[in-house]
Design a protein around this motif. Structure first.
Motif, PDB file in Angstrom:
ATOM      1  N   ASP A  81       0.800  -1.221   0.000  1.00 55.89           N
ATOM      2  CA  ASP A  81       0.000   0.000   0.000  1.00 55.89           C
ATOM      3  C   ASP A  81       0.836   1.275   0.000  1.00 55.89           C
ATOM      4  O   ASP A  81       0.285   2.370   0.029  1.00 55.89           O
ATOM      5  CB  ASP A  81      -0.950   0.017   1.200  1.00 55.89           C
ATOM      6  CG  ASP A  81      -2.073  -0.996   1.048  1.00 55.89           C
ATOM      7  OD1 ASP A  81      -2.423  -1.328  -0.100  1.00 55.89           O
ATOM      8  OD2 ASP A  81      -2.584  -1.468   2.074  1.00 55.89           O
TER       9      ASP A  81
ATOM     10  N   SER B  83       2.783   4.209  -1.579  1.00 52.33           N
ATOM     11  CA  SER B  83       2.775   4.853  -2.895  1.00 52.33           C
ATOM     12  C   SER B  83       3.740   6.028  -2.913  1.00 52.33           C
ATOM     13  O   SER B  83       3.952   6.687  -1.881  1.00 52.33           O
ATOM     14  CB  SER B  83       1.367   5.343  -3.265  1.00 52.33           C
ATOM     15  OG  SER B  83       1.005   6.455  -2.479  1.00 52.33           O
TER      16      SER B  83
ATOM     17  N   GLU C 126       3.185   8.758  -4.363  1.00 51.92           N
ATOM     18  CA  GLU C 126       2.370   9.948  -4.149  1.00 51.92           C
ATOM     19  C   GLU C 126       2.220  10.256  -2.664  1.00 51.92           C
ATOM     20  O   GLU C 126       2.352  11.409  -2.234  1.00 51.92           O
ATOM     21  CB  GLU C 126       0.988   9.769  -4.784  1.00 51.92           C
ATOM     22  CG  GLU C 126       0.992   9.733  -6.289  1.00 51.92           C
ATOM     23  CD  GLU C 126       1.389   8.381  -6.893  1.00 51.92           C
ATOM     24  OE1 GLU C 126       1.571   7.377  -6.136  1.00 51.92           O
ATOM     25  OE2 GLU C 126       1.545   8.317  -8.115  1.00 51.92           O
TER      26      GLU C 126
ATOM     27  N   LYS D 253       9.463   2.184  -6.305  1.00 55.09           N
ATOM     28  CA  LYS D 253       9.342   2.130  -4.858  1.00 55.09           C
ATOM     29  C   LYS D 253      10.218   1.067  -4.195  1.00 55.09           C
ATOM     30  O   LYS D 253      10.605   1.237  -3.046  1.00 55.09           O
ATOM     31  CB  LYS D 253       7.895   2.018  -4.422  1.00 55.09           C
ATOM     32  CG  LYS D 253       7.236   0.679  -4.590  1.00 55.09           C
ATOM     33  CD  LYS D 253       5.799   0.735  -4.028  1.00 55.09           C
ATOM     34  CE  LYS D 253       5.191  -0.624  -4.002  1.00 55.09           C
ATOM     35  NZ  LYS D 253       3.829  -0.610  -3.407  1.00 55.09           N
TER      36      LYS D 253
END
Length: 69
Positions: A35, A37, A39, A60
């Protein structure tokens, strides 16, 4: 990288690197890898997504590996 390429643009702020890695660890511990991100990390660190992608063009996984080491 050639010497000319190394001097292009603004020098990186090491404080920004620290903010990105701290935000990464916070999100990783709270939400897990799946989960996490870019962003969310960017928003928490107060930087643009582009700032993170320039430092971690592979995504990531590289960001998380750097944060945990």
């Amino acid at each position: 990288m050639t010497p000319a390429e190394e001097t292009r643009g603004r020098p990186r702020d090491p404080g920004v690197d620290r903010l990105i890695l701290e935000a990464t660890m916070e999100h990783l511990l709270k939400n897990g890898f799946s989960d996490l991100s870019i962003e969310a990390v960017a928003a928490s660190a107060g930087v643009g997504k582009t700032t993170i992608y320039r430092r971690y063009p592979e995504g990531k996984l590289d960001l998380v590996l750097d944060a945990i080491t």
